[in-house]
Design an enzyme around this catalytic site. Structure first.
Site, PDB file in Angstrom:
ATOM      1  N   ASP A 120      39.584  47.691  27.776  1.00 21.02           N
ATOM      2  CA  ASP A 120      38.126  47.599  28.655  1.00 21.02           C
ATOM      3  C   ASP A 120      36.891  48.498  28.729  1.00 21.02           C
ATOM      4  O   ASP A 120      37.495  49.466  27.886  1.00 21.02           O
ATOM      5  CB  ASP A 120      38.329  47.037  29.968  1.00 21.02           C
ATOM      6  CG  ASP A 120      38.978  47.678  30.856  1.00 21.02           C
ATOM      7  OD1 ASP A 120      39.797  48.921  30.330  1.00 21.02           O
ATOM      8  OD2 ASP A 120      39.689  47.085  31.913  1.00 21.02           O
ATOM      9  N   ASN A 128      43.268  45.456  44.000  1.00 23.00           N
ATOM     10  CA  ASN A 128      43.411  43.917  44.310  1.00 23.00           C
ATOM     11  C   ASN A 128      44.373  43.412  43.440  1.00 23.00           C
ATOM     12  O   ASN A 128      44.325  41.790  43.007  1.00 23.00           O
ATOM     13  CB  ASN A 128      41.880  43.217  43.751  1.00 23.00           C
ATOM     14  CG  ASN A 128      41.132  44.481  43.006  1.00 23.00           C
ATOM     15  OD1 ASN A 128      41.941  44.381  42.126  1.00 23.00           O
ATOM     16  ND2 ASN A 128      39.810  43.568  43.093  1.00 23.00           N
TER      17      ASN A 128
END
Ligand code: PGA
Length: 251
Positions: free
Chosen positions: A75, A144
């Site tokens: 990313d 998360n």
């Protein structure tokens, strides 16, 4: 179909990183003898830093060559130019590329400053597919459950795309920036589907703050509410953990 992931628990975070580095080094050395060059998927963040340090040490000691390795990072932040101090381009140079014998023309990251980020995401996905997908993919995990920047809600067949970062991720990454307002709100990330096309996946997680995300990824249901749980559907995944990150796993 679900597979039982392999789990390798090291006594310390430092030892976990060395084990990941050893696995990657072995993969590179085996691939160097095959006609197909090694395609290594790389991750950023704090967790893999000691892995890159150990790989650089192996190259410096002449035990490993990365000359024939192609790398593709997971990313990049939208809006950051390559030479921005917090770009993942800069991170990769600082942590690894500047210290090893890699061919820089074979290192790939999405361009965060592309005029058309959506188009850049498509180009990056095509470049990964054209290379033959990753032979070995290194991952971290967010608190998360994100992998790459595939935040909760990501589809299992998602491809490289522009995503909004969650508040939790922005807060977690604010430590790398002078001010939380400087953290970009969007990123280009490879998709879950892109990651799952890798031949072999190694996920490194260390520290107590990752324990519940790791437990949900390995022992929880396969759900887009916890993207790392999709790794249970891949036949060749190894979680390398320290004791703290493994602390909430079922026996
Ligand atoms: P960290 O990030 O290594 O900095 O904890 C991991 C991730 O968010 O994937």
């Amino acid at each position: 179909m679900n597979f039982r992931v392999s789990i390798d628990i090291a006594p310390t975070a430092a030892e976990a990183a060395i084990r990941v580095s050893a696995r990657i080094a072995e993969h590179i050395s085996i691939a160097a003898m095959s006609p197909r060059p090694c395609r290594l998927g790389l991750a950023t963040g704090s967790t893999p830093e000691p892995v890159y340090c150990d790989l650089a040490g192996r190259v410096a000691r002449g035990e490993l060559s990365m000359a024939s390795v192609a790398t593709f990072n997971l990313d990049e932040y939208v809006g950051l130019a390559k030479d921005h101090p917090q770009s993942y381009h800069t991170y990769m140079h600082r942590q690894l590329f500047d210290h090893v014998d890699i061919d820089l023309s074979q290192t790939h990251l999405p361009r965060g400053d592309a005029v058309d980020p959506e188009q850049e995401a498509k180009r990056y996905e095509q470049a990964i597919a054209a290379a033959g997908d990753m032979s070995c993919q290194l991952l971290g995990i967010g608190r998360n459950g994100h992998i790459g920047f595939n935040e909760p809600g990501s589809e299992p067949d998602s491809l490289t795309r522009v995503v909004q970062l969650t508040e939790d991720t922005i807060r977690a990454n604010a430590r790398f920036f002078d001010d939380i307002d400087d953290v970009p709100r969007q990123a280009i990330t490879v998709g879950i589907g892109t990651i799952l096309r890798s031949q072999h996946i190694i996920l490194l997680a260390t520290g107590e703050s990752k324990a519940s995300a790791v437990a949900a990824a390995i022992d929880g249901p396969v759900t887009k509410g916890h993207p790392a749980s999709f790794l249970q559907t891949h036949p060749k995944v190894t979680f390398v953990l320290d004791r703290a990150a493994a602390g909430l796993l079922r026996d």
